[in-house]
Design an enzyme around this catalytic site. Structure first.
Site, PDB file in Angstrom:
ATOM      1  N   LYS A  41      15.096 -19.376   9.239  1.00 14.99           N
ATOM      2  CA  LYS A  41      15.475 -20.675   9.478  1.00 14.99           C
ATOM      3  C   LYS A  41      14.346 -21.696   9.381  1.00 14.99           C
ATOM      4  O   LYS A  41      14.450 -22.803   8.817  1.00 14.99           O
ATOM      5  CB  LYS A  41      16.147 -20.790  10.797  1.00 14.99           C
ATOM      6  CG  LYS A  41      17.556 -20.291  10.956  1.00 14.99           C
ATOM      7  CD  LYS A  41      18.308 -20.642  12.257  1.00 14.99           C
ATOM      8  CE  LYS A  41      19.525 -19.533  12.385  1.00 14.99           C
ATOM      9  NZ  LYS A  41      19.169 -18.484  13.269  1.00 14.99           N
ATOM     10  N   ARG A  90       5.430   0.561   6.281  1.00 16.92           N
ATOM     11  CA  ARG A  90       4.114   0.805   6.883  1.00 16.92           C
ATOM     12  C   ARG A  90       3.978   1.844   8.112  1.00 16.92           C
ATOM     13  O   ARG A  90       3.111   2.664   8.207  1.00 16.92           O
ATOM     14  CB  ARG A  90       3.820  -0.403   7.666  1.00 16.92           C
ATOM     15  CG  ARG A  90       3.434  -1.628   6.760  1.00 16.92           C
ATOM     16  CD  ARG A  90       3.655  -3.057   7.295  1.00 16.92           C
ATOM     17  NE  ARG A  90       4.963  -3.344   7.530  1.00 16.92           N
ATOM     18  CZ  ARG A  90       5.620  -4.620   7.755  1.00 16.92           C
ATOM     19  NH1 ARG A  90       4.851  -5.534   8.193  1.00 16.92           N
ATOM     20  NH2 ARG A  90       6.920  -4.642   7.895  1.00 16.92           N
TER      21      ARG A  90
HETATM   22  P1  ADP Z   1      11.176  -8.606   4.891  1.00 21.82           P
HETATM   23  O1  ADP Z   1      11.766 -10.054   5.528  1.00 21.82           O
HETATM   24  O2  ADP Z   1      12.389  -8.240   3.607  1.00 21.82           O
HETATM   25  O3  ADP Z   1      10.742  -7.395   5.585  1.00 21.82           O
HETATM   26  P2  ADP Z   1       8.556  -9.157   4.247  1.00 21.82           P
HETATM   27  O4  ADP Z   1       7.984 -10.308   3.117  1.00 21.82           O
HETATM   28  O5  ADP Z   1       8.100  -9.200   5.607  1.00 21.82           O
HETATM   29  O6  ADP Z   1      10.227  -9.534   3.862  1.00 21.82           O
HETATM   30  O7  ADP Z   1       8.362  -7.826   3.551  1.00 21.82           O
HETATM   31  C1  ADP Z   1       8.717  -7.370   2.109  1.00 21.82           C
HETATM   32  C2  ADP Z   1       8.473  -6.030   1.657  1.00 21.82           C
HETATM   33  O8  ADP Z   1       6.935  -5.771   1.998  1.00 21.82           O
HETATM   34  C3  ADP Z   1       9.200  -5.075   2.811  1.00 21.82           C
HETATM   35  O9  ADP Z   1       9.281  -3.876   2.020  1.00 21.82           O
HETATM   36  C4  ADP Z   1       7.909  -4.989   3.744  1.00 21.82           C
HETATM   37  O10 ADP Z   1       8.213  -3.428   4.485  1.00 21.82           O
HETATM   38  C5  ADP Z   1       6.879  -4.779   2.837  1.00 21.82           C
HETATM   39  N1  ADP Z   1       5.628  -5.146   3.514  1.00 21.82           N
HETATM   40  C6  ADP Z   1       5.487  -6.124   4.397  1.00 21.82           C
HETATM   41  N2  ADP Z   1       4.146  -6.112   5.003  1.00 21.82           N
HETATM   42  C7  ADP Z   1       3.348  -4.793   4.291  1.00 21.82           C
HETATM   43  C8  ADP Z   1       2.410  -4.163   4.419  1.00 21.82           C
HETATM   44  N3  ADP Z   1       1.383  -4.891   5.353  1.00 21.82           N
HETATM   45  N4  ADP Z   1       2.168  -3.321   3.695  1.00 21.82           N
HETATM   46  C9  ADP Z   1       3.034  -2.878   2.883  1.00 21.82           C
HETATM   47  N5  ADP Z   1       4.036  -3.424   2.796  1.00 21.82           N
HETATM   48  C10 ADP Z   1       4.405  -4.406   3.514  1.00 21.82           C
END
Ligand code: ADP
Length: 165
Positions: A41, A90
């Site tokens: 949001k 992760r």
């Molecule tokens: P969402 O809201 O879809 O989880 P994010 O931007 O938080 O969007 O994450 C997008 C993708 O990146 C997801 O697959 C998440 O698991 C991965 N991700 C987020 N942080 C990390 C990290 N530190 N290392 C590896 N993958 C990550």
């Protein structure tokens, strides 16, 4: 042409995301970092800012693109003529949600495969949410996000603290 979509909020892009994208760039001809619109949001960064930051960080890698989408992810994937969704894993805590999403997307579009990748250990505790929280309290997020993102977080923090003063 092997095209993959890496969907997420990317509010903001972290070093964990960058790690996954660089791994993906070795596996696919094109990797589209796709920002889901209206997922949160009150995002800290506008979608346009997030696109700009991703493009800035990956100027050296033309196979990495940044875009926005709304609606069903599998529809977006089909429109891009991609067949792979990339997601990062992760910890075990990510697994349940990711498995549900992957299976639901397979139900909706059986020809789209979800590929999971693990980042380097030093990024396994990094999340956009925690990075925003630490930065908003004046803590250092150096190394946890790309330099361009760190600079923008600092600007936002300064703007907020000078407003309060
Ligand atoms: P969402 O809201 O879809 O989880 P994010 O931007 O938080 O969007 O994450 C997008 C993708 O990146 C997801 O697959 C998440 O698991 C991965 N991700 C987020 N942080 C990390 C990290 N530190 N290392 C590896 N993958 C990550």
């Amino acid at each position: 042409m092997r095209i993959a979509v890496f969907p997420g909020s990317f509010d903001p892009l972290t070093s964990g995301h960058v790690d996954i994208i660089r791994r993906g760039a070795k596996m696919f001809d094109r990797i589209i970092v796709a920002i889901l619109l209206n997922a949160e949001k009150a995002p800290l960064f506008t979608a346009a800012e997030r696109v700009r930051l991703i493009r800035e960080v990956f100027t050296d890698t033309p196979s990495v693109e940044a875009d926005t989408f709304d609606g069903l992810l599998v529809d977006y994937v089909r429109r891009q003529q991609a067949h792979v969704i990339v997601r990062g894993l992760r910890a075990v805590s990510d697994f349940e949600y990711e498995m549900q999403m992957a299976l639901m997307n397979r139900h909706l579009s059986p020809d789209v495969e979800t590929v999971f990748m693990m980042p380097a250990e030093q990024y396994t505790y990094v999340s956009s949410r925690l990075v925003k929280e630490v930065a908003s309290l004046g803590g250092s997020v150096h190394g946890l996000v790309p330099d361009a993102v760190e600079a923008r977080l600092l600007e936002k923090h300064r703007a907020r603290t000078s407003q309060k003063a």
